[in-house]
Design a protein around this motif. Structure first.
Motif, short mmCIF file in Angstrom:
data_model
loop_
_atom_site.label_atom_id
_atom_site.label_comp_id
_atom_site.label_asym_id
_atom_site.label_seq_id
_atom_site.Cartn_x
_atom_site.Cartn_y
_atom_site.Cartn_z
N TYR A 18 -29.25 1.26 -111.53
CA TYR A 18 -28.35 0.20 -111.09
C TYR A 18 -26.99 0.78 -110.74
O TYR A 18 -26.48 1.64 -111.46
CB TYR A 18 -28.17 -0.85 -112.19
CG TYR A 18 -29.43 -1.56 -112.55
CD1 TYR A 18 -30.00 -2.48 -111.68
CD2 TYR A 18 -30.07 -1.32 -113.77
CE1 TYR A 18 -31.17 -3.14 -112.01
CE2 TYR A 18 -31.24 -1.97 -114.11
CZ TYR A 18 -31.79 -2.88 -113.22
OH TYR A 18 -32.95 -3.53 -113.56
N GLU A 23 -25.15 -5.29 -113.30
CA GLU A 23 -26.55 -5.50 -112.89
C GLU A 23 -27.50 -5.17 -114.04
O GLU A 23 -28.49 -5.86 -114.24
CB GLU A 23 -26.87 -4.65 -111.66
CG GLU A 23 -26.23 -5.17 -110.40
CD GLU A 23 -26.61 -4.35 -109.19
OE1 GLU A 23 -27.79 -4.41 -108.78
OE2 GLU A 23 -25.73 -3.64 -108.67
N ARG A 26 -27.26 -8.11 -116.45
CA ARG A 26 -27.95 -9.30 -115.95
C ARG A 26 -29.46 -9.17 -116.13
O ARG A 26 -30.13 -10.08 -116.63
CB ARG A 26 -27.61 -9.54 -114.48
CG ARG A 26 -28.27 -10.80 -113.90
CD ARG A 26 -27.97 -10.97 -112.44
NE ARG A 26 -28.53 -9.85 -111.72
CZ ARG A 26 -28.04 -9.34 -110.60
NH1 ARG A 26 -26.98 -9.85 -110.04
NH2 ARG A 26 -28.63 -8.32 -110.00
N ALA A 79 -38.07 -12.70 -111.38
CA ALA A 79 -37.55 -12.75 -110.00
C ALA A 79 -36.87 -14.10 -109.74
O ALA A 79 -35.84 -14.16 -109.07
CB ALA A 79 -38.68 -12.51 -109.00
N GLU A 83 -30.80 -13.80 -109.08
CA GLU A 83 -30.45 -14.14 -107.71
C GLU A 83 -30.73 -12.98 -106.76
O GLU A 83 -30.35 -11.84 -107.01
CB GLU A 83 -28.96 -14.51 -107.63
CG GLU A 83 -28.54 -15.02 -106.28
CD GLU A 83 -27.07 -15.43 -106.24
OE1 GLU A 83 -26.49 -15.36 -105.15
OE2 GLU A 83 -26.52 -15.80 -107.29
N GLY A 84 -31.45 -13.29 -105.68
CA GLY A 84 -31.75 -12.29 -104.67
C GLY A 84 -32.90 -11.35 -105.01
O GLY A 84 -33.21 -10.45 -104.24
N ALA A 85 -33.53 -11.55 -106.16
CA ALA A 85 -34.62 -10.65 -106.58
C ALA A 85 -35.92 -10.98 -105.85
O ALA A 85 -36.16 -12.12 -105.45
CB ALA A 85 -34.83 -10.74 -108.08
N THR A 86 -36.74 -9.97 -105.70
CA THR A 86 -38.10 -10.11 -105.19
C THR A 86 -39.04 -9.69 -106.32
O THR A 86 -38.58 -9.17 -107.34
CB THR A 86 -38.34 -9.19 -103.98
OG1 THR A 86 -38.21 -7.81 -104.43
CG2 THR A 86 -37.34 -9.45 -102.85
N THR A 89 -38.42 -5.96 -106.90
CA THR A 89 -37.21 -5.61 -107.66
C THR A 89 -37.31 -6.11 -109.09
O THR A 89 -36.81 -5.47 -110.01
CB THR A 89 -35.92 -6.13 -106.99
OG1 THR A 89 -35.96 -7.57 -106.94
CG2 THR A 89 -35.74 -5.55 -105.60
#
Length: 131
Positions: A18, A23, A26, A79, A83-86, A89
Protein backbone atom coordinates in the motif's frame (compact mmCIF):
# COMPACT_ATOMS: atom_id res chain seq x y z
CA UNK A 1 1.14 -11.02 23.51
CA UNK A 2 -0.65 -8.10 21.88
CA UNK A 3 0.89 -6.80 18.66
CA UNK A 4 1.49 -3.05 18.54
CA UNK A 5 -0.62 -0.88 16.24
CA UNK A 6 2.34 0.51 14.28
CA UNK A 7 3.92 -2.91 13.79
CA UNK A 8 0.65 -4.46 12.60
CA UNK A 9 -0.07 -1.69 10.10
CA UNK A 10 3.53 -1.68 8.89
CA UNK A 11 3.32 -5.42 8.21
CA UNK A 12 -0.03 -5.08 6.39
CA UNK A 13 1.27 -2.10 4.42
CA UNK A 14 4.37 -4.04 3.36
CA UNK A 15 2.47 -7.21 2.36
CA UNK A 16 -0.26 -5.27 0.61
CA UNK A 17 2.25 -2.89 -0.98
CA UNK A 18 0.00 0.00 0.00
CA UNK A 19 1.28 3.49 -0.78
CA UNK A 20 -0.12 4.85 2.49
CA UNK A 21 -0.70 3.74 6.04
CA UNK A 22 -4.34 4.87 5.71
CA UNK A 23 -4.97 2.26 3.01
CA UNK A 24 -3.47 -0.48 5.19
CA UNK A 25 -5.64 0.66 8.10
CA UNK A 26 -8.82 0.75 5.98
CA UNK A 27 -8.20 -2.77 4.66
CA UNK A 28 -7.43 -4.02 8.19
CA UNK A 29 -10.62 -2.58 9.66
CA UNK A 30 -12.89 -3.99 6.93
CA UNK A 31 -11.32 -7.46 6.85
CA UNK A 32 -11.33 -7.82 10.63
CA UNK A 33 -14.92 -6.57 10.91
CA UNK A 34 -15.98 -9.27 8.44
CA UNK A 35 -13.81 -11.93 10.08
CA UNK A 36 -15.25 -11.16 13.51
CA UNK A 37 -18.72 -12.14 12.31
CA UNK A 38 -17.40 -15.65 11.61
CA UNK A 39 -15.63 -16.35 14.89
CA UNK A 40 -17.24 -17.09 18.22
CA UNK A 41 -16.39 -17.60 21.85
CA UNK A 42 -12.90 -18.01 23.19
CA UNK A 43 -11.29 -18.19 19.76
CA UNK A 44 -12.49 -14.68 18.84
CA UNK A 45 -11.48 -13.34 22.27
CA UNK A 46 -8.04 -14.96 22.12
CA UNK A 47 -7.39 -13.60 18.65
CA UNK A 48 -8.56 -10.14 19.71
CA UNK A 49 -6.14 -10.25 22.66
CA UNK A 50 -3.23 -10.59 20.22
CA UNK A 51 -4.27 -7.74 17.92
CA UNK A 52 -3.69 -4.04 18.50
CA UNK A 53 -6.44 -2.75 20.80
CA UNK A 54 -8.21 -0.68 18.11
CA UNK A 55 -8.40 -3.67 15.78
CA UNK A 56 -9.36 -6.00 18.62
CA UNK A 57 -12.44 -3.84 19.17
CA UNK A 58 -13.27 -4.10 15.45
CA UNK A 59 -12.99 -7.90 15.64
CA UNK A 60 -15.14 -8.07 18.77
CA UNK A 61 -17.86 -5.77 17.32
CA UNK A 62 -18.18 -7.24 13.85
CA UNK A 63 -20.41 -6.54 10.90
CA UNK A 64 -23.36 -8.90 11.10
CA UNK A 65 -23.37 -11.99 8.92
CA UNK A 66 -26.53 -14.04 8.60
CA UNK A 67 -24.57 -17.10 7.53
CA UNK A 68 -20.90 -18.02 7.20
CA UNK A 69 -19.46 -16.61 4.00
CA UNK A 70 -17.47 -18.83 1.69
CA UNK A 71 -14.00 -17.46 0.94
CA UNK A 72 -15.28 -16.16 -2.41
CA UNK A 73 -18.21 -14.35 -0.78
CA UNK A 74 -15.90 -13.00 1.94
CA UNK A 75 -13.78 -11.40 -0.79
CA UNK A 76 -16.87 -9.99 -2.53
CA UNK A 77 -18.09 -8.57 0.81
CA UNK A 78 -14.69 -6.98 1.37
CA UNK A 79 -14.83 -5.41 -2.09
CA UNK A 80 -18.30 -4.04 -1.32
CA UNK A 81 -17.05 -2.33 1.87
CA UNK A 82 -13.90 -0.74 0.38
CA UNK A 83 -14.60 2.18 -1.90
CA UNK A 84 -13.30 1.58 -5.42
CA UNK A 85 -12.29 -2.03 -4.71
CA UNK A 86 -12.69 -4.89 -7.15
CA UNK A 87 -12.67 -8.60 -6.34
CA UNK A 88 -9.04 -8.69 -7.44
CA UNK A 89 -7.97 -5.82 -5.16
CA UNK A 90 -10.12 -7.19 -2.33
CA UNK A 91 -8.35 -10.56 -2.64
CA UNK A 92 -5.08 -8.67 -2.22
CA UNK A 93 -6.47 -6.76 0.80
CA UNK A 94 -7.78 -9.91 2.48
CA UNK A 95 -4.53 -11.77 1.92
CA UNK A 96 -2.38 -8.91 3.24
CA UNK A 97 -4.43 -8.52 6.42
CA UNK A 98 -5.14 -12.18 7.17
CA UNK A 99 -1.54 -13.29 6.64
CA UNK A 100 -0.45 -10.77 9.29
CA UNK A 101 -3.28 -11.99 11.54
CA UNK A 102 -2.04 -15.57 11.07
CA UNK A 103 1.52 -14.60 12.00
CA UNK A 104 0.21 -12.78 15.07
CA UNK A 105 -2.03 -15.67 16.13
CA UNK A 106 0.49 -18.49 15.90
CA UNK A 107 -0.15 -22.08 14.79
CA UNK A 108 -2.30 -23.36 17.67
CA UNK A 109 -4.75 -20.47 17.62
CA UNK A 110 -4.82 -20.47 13.81
CA UNK A 111 -5.85 -24.13 13.82
CA UNK A 112 -8.79 -23.22 16.06
CA UNK A 113 -9.67 -20.15 13.97
CA UNK A 114 -9.70 -22.20 10.76
CA UNK A 115 -11.82 -24.88 12.43
CA UNK A 116 -14.61 -22.28 12.82
CA UNK A 117 -14.43 -21.09 9.21
CA UNK A 118 -15.73 -22.66 6.00
CA UNK A 119 -13.29 -24.63 3.85
CA UNK A 120 -10.87 -22.56 1.83
CA UNK A 121 -10.03 -19.87 4.38
CA UNK A 122 -6.63 -21.48 4.95
CA UNK A 123 -5.57 -20.02 1.60
CA UNK A 124 -6.81 -16.53 2.54
CA UNK A 125 -4.62 -16.67 5.66
CA UNK A 126 -1.65 -17.87 3.61
CA UNK A 127 -1.70 -21.20 5.46
CA UNK A 128 -2.63 -23.84 2.87
CA UNK A 129 -3.53 -27.12 4.47
CA UNK A 130 -2.25 -30.42 3.11
CA UNK A 131 -4.91 -32.42 1.32
Amino acid sequence: MRMHWDAFLAAVRERGEYPSRDEAERASRVVLALLGAHLVGGVRSELAARLPETLALVLLNPLQAHEPLSPERFIRATAAWIEGATEKTATWDVSAVLSVVADTAGEDLMDRVLFQLPDGYDLLFGRPRPI
